[in-house]
Design an enzyme around this catalytic site. Sequence first.
Site, mmCIF file in Angstrom:
data_model
loop_
_atom_site.group_PDB
_atom_site.id
_atom_site.type_symbol
_atom_site.label_atom_id
_atom_site.label_comp_id
_atom_site.label_asym_id
_atom_site.label_seq_id
_atom_site.Cartn_x
_atom_site.Cartn_y
_atom_site.Cartn_z
ATOM 1 N N GLY A 168 73.484 -7.775 -31.617
ATOM 2 C CA GLY A 168 73.484 -6.748 -32.647
ATOM 3 C C GLY A 168 74.179 -7.188 -33.909
ATOM 4 O O GLY A 168 73.588 -7.834 -34.778
ATOM 5 N N LYS B 168 70.941 4.917 -22.465
ATOM 6 C CA LYS B 168 71.889 4.924 -21.337
ATOM 7 C C LYS B 168 71.845 6.271 -20.607
ATOM 8 O O LYS B 168 72.851 6.959 -20.427
ATOM 9 C CB LYS B 168 73.299 4.601 -21.807
ATOM 10 C CG LYS B 168 73.408 3.171 -22.337
ATOM 11 C CD LYS B 168 74.819 2.682 -22.490
ATOM 12 C CE LYS B 168 74.867 1.261 -22.989
ATOM 13 N NZ LYS B 168 74.323 1.077 -24.359
ATOM 14 N N VAL B 169 70.629 6.617 -20.190
ATOM 15 C CA VAL B 169 70.381 7.919 -19.577
ATOM 16 C C VAL B 169 71.212 8.059 -18.304
ATOM 17 O O VAL B 169 71.228 7.138 -17.464
ATOM 18 C CB VAL B 169 68.871 8.061 -19.270
ATOM 19 C CG1 VAL B 169 68.564 9.450 -18.730
ATOM 20 C CG2 VAL B 169 68.038 7.767 -20.519
ATOM 21 N N ASP C 55 71.857 11.513 -16.472
ATOM 22 C CA ASP C 55 71.916 12.957 -16.215
ATOM 23 C C ASP C 55 71.299 13.236 -14.840
ATOM 24 O O ASP C 55 70.970 12.307 -14.105
ATOM 25 C CB ASP C 55 71.174 13.692 -17.351
ATOM 26 C CG ASP C 55 71.791 15.040 -17.653
ATOM 27 O OD1 ASP C 55 72.030 15.808 -16.690
ATOM 28 O OD2 ASP C 55 72.035 15.337 -18.832
ATOM 29 N N THR D 168 66.438 16.072 -15.950
ATOM 30 C CA THR D 168 66.769 15.881 -17.364
ATOM 31 C C THR D 168 66.560 14.420 -17.762
ATOM 32 O O THR D 168 66.036 14.131 -18.854
ATOM 33 C CB THR D 168 68.230 16.312 -17.626
ATOM 34 O OG1 THR D 168 68.413 17.625 -17.103
ATOM 35 C CG2 THR D 168 68.551 16.305 -19.106
ATOM 36 N N ALA E 105 75.916 -17.263 -26.617
ATOM 37 C CA ALA E 105 74.475 -17.230 -26.346
ATOM 38 C C ALA E 105 74.016 -18.442 -25.549
ATOM 39 O O ALA E 105 73.220 -18.319 -24.616
ATOM 40 C CB ALA E 105 73.698 -17.143 -27.664
#
Length: 217
Positions: free
Chosen positions: A190, A60-61, A63, A67, A177
């Site tokens: 998960g 979940k970048v 920045d 970066t 689902a």
Amino acid sequence: MADLILALDVTGREKALEIARACAPYIDAIKIGYPLALSCGLGIARDLARECLPLIADFKVADIPTTSSLICTAAFDAGFSAVICHGFAGTDTVRACVAAAHARGGACYVVAEMSHPGGKEYFAGGIPEQIASNAMVAGADGIIAPATRPDRVRVLRGIVGTRKILSPGIGAQGGDAVAVAPLVDGIIVGRSIYDAPEPAAAAQGYARARAVRRDPS
Ligand code: 3DU
């Protein structure tokens, strides 16, 4: 047919490898995030590569572009084939993540709207639509949209067209689902798999939801 993506959010190397091995025949990709990467290191990607499945880095970048690009590049160099970034950091950040992904033959998915109850606080009022639209302009391979809100997935499908939608929130978070698989390209599961008494049997069960045909709307 939607892919079944295992969200492997366990924190021990041996446990992760055992679950991955058992579920591998029934899944299409493995997604790992901070729980496993921070507890075991990025080298876990090389170990999981034994299962010959695509590996998605859910970092979940979010920045500044430089970066963000460095984070994505580190993920691809470790052996991941896709990264997930946030869209709210701005289109320049998404462009940087997409560029890092495509430079290594990988894919970049952008979180457009989150699946948990709090996800409605800020991912609202047209913002997810804007994030999805900007992600398309930035060249992203697809978006992340909430399985807990199929109506929202339908709206976002109208924006991303044939690009991919991967959808978490199934099982433990309440998403169904069978209801969501026809709307998306990948269902992400998960806890309902890795916390099940028999993860392989649970994965096999979710794999059946993949067979539901794509909603033409
Ligand atoms: O709720 P589960 O245990 O099936 O896991 C869902 C995974 O998807 C988990 O890795 C979480 O970090 C991720 N995810 C969401 O659940 C919701 C989002 O909006 C984005 C990612």
